[in-house]
Design a protein around this motif. Structure first.
Motif, short mmCIF file in Angstrom:
data_model
loop_
_atom_site.label_atom_id
_atom_site.label_comp_id
_atom_site.label_asym_id
_atom_site.label_seq_id
_atom_site.Cartn_x
_atom_site.Cartn_y
_atom_site.Cartn_z
N SER A 117 3.86 1.34 -3.82
CA SER A 117 4.25 0.42 -2.75
C SER A 117 3.51 0.74 -1.45
N LYS A 119 0.59 2.20 -1.26
CA LYS A 119 -0.81 1.82 -1.47
C LYS A 119 -0.97 0.32 -1.28
N GLU A 120 0.01 -0.46 -1.73
CA GLU A 120 -0.03 -1.90 -1.55
C GLU A 120 0.04 -2.24 -0.06
N LYS A 121 0.85 -1.50 0.68
CA LYS A 121 0.97 -1.71 2.13
C LYS A 121 -0.37 -1.41 2.81
N ARG A 123 -3.36 -1.78 1.41
CA ARG A 123 -4.27 -2.89 1.12
C ARG A 123 -3.97 -4.09 2.02
N GLN A 124 -2.69 -4.37 2.21
CA GLN A 124 -2.30 -5.48 3.08
C GLN A 124 -2.76 -5.24 4.52
#
Length: 251
Positions: A117, A119-121, A123-124
């Motif tokens: 999660s 890591k996704e943040k 990328r965003q």
């Protein structure tokens, strides 16, 4: 240029280092400390050139840039308290099992999910940062906003302030100029922010004041110096000892 403005305008690489390289000095982005180039600095019996000494300063004074950034208000970092704690433990080098045991949540697989999660943040955040950089090249009508102080305690609509608005407020409440007295203390939060910010800019950021000294200085700007002092603390511009014996500008 104020320290907050330097901080928010710094590149990611400069923020990672924690300092900015000027032509004749290095400036700490965390507290404003200036280390002049061309001078050898002693510390604990060791001599350091300027840039190395700046890194020593950051480690001794702020522990690390990572720790300093995590101490910022959650509205500035976008992190929840839970995410903040996870990042601290990851930075300490703990594995998923150790993090799970220390936080007392789920299992090691739960921690791996949190890593995903975060890591996704990331990328965003990268995508959004790129979008905003591209927008700057095209948006010719965007107003110049006043930088938000890193020490702000409560981030709300009062910080939605353009530089043009700030200039108008200064003219209204400092009719004799910034070195003169405040005509009257404003009732609106945004106006309070501007007035307090200009007052604190007149204080020495490297000095600690006793109660009598800070009262005398604030009384120069406005008769009700106790009111000014209270708001400076409330807005995060000023800090003090619990007994009120000493005051200093927060960095």
């Amino acid at each position: 240029m104020e320290l907050s403005e330097i901080f928010w305008n710094a590149s990611i690489e400069e923020l990672k280092r924690g300092y900015m390289d000027n032509s004749d000095s290095f400036i700490c982005l965390l507290c404003g400390e200036i280390i002049e180039k061309g001078i050898v600095y002693p510390n604990d019996g060791i001599l350091y050139e300027a840039e190395r000494f700046m890194r020593v300063h950051i480690n001794h004074t702020h522990h690390s840039v990572f720790a300093y950034l995590l101490e910022l208000d959650k509205k500035l970092t976008g992190l929840t308290d839970h995410q903040n704690q996870l990042l601290r433990l990851f930075y300490q080098g703990k594995n998923d099992t150790e993090v799970q045991e220390e936080m007392g949540i789920g299992s090691a697989s739960t921690i791996r999910h949190h890593r995903f999660s975060l890591k996704e943040k990331e990328r965003q955040a990268r995508t959004f940062l790129t979008i905003m950089e591209l927008l700057k090249e095209k948006d010719k009508h965007a107003p110049a906003f006043v930088s938000i102080p890193k020490t702000a305690r409560l981030l709300d609509e009062r910080y939605n302030l353009t530089k043009e608005e700030q200039e108008e407020i200064v003219k209204k409440f400092f009719p004799e100029g910034l070195e003169g007295r405040v005509k009257k203390f404003p009732l609106k939060e945004k106006q309070k922010l501007v007035v307090l910010r200009e007052i604190v800019n007149q204080l020495d950021r490297e000095r600690t004041y006793d109660e009598q000294e800070i009262n005398q200085i604030l009384n120069f700007f406005y008769d009700d110096y106790v009111l000014i002092r209270r708001y400076l603390i409330e807005y995060g511009f000023l800090d003090r000892k619990p007994d009120g014996s000493q005051y200093w500008v927060k960095k």
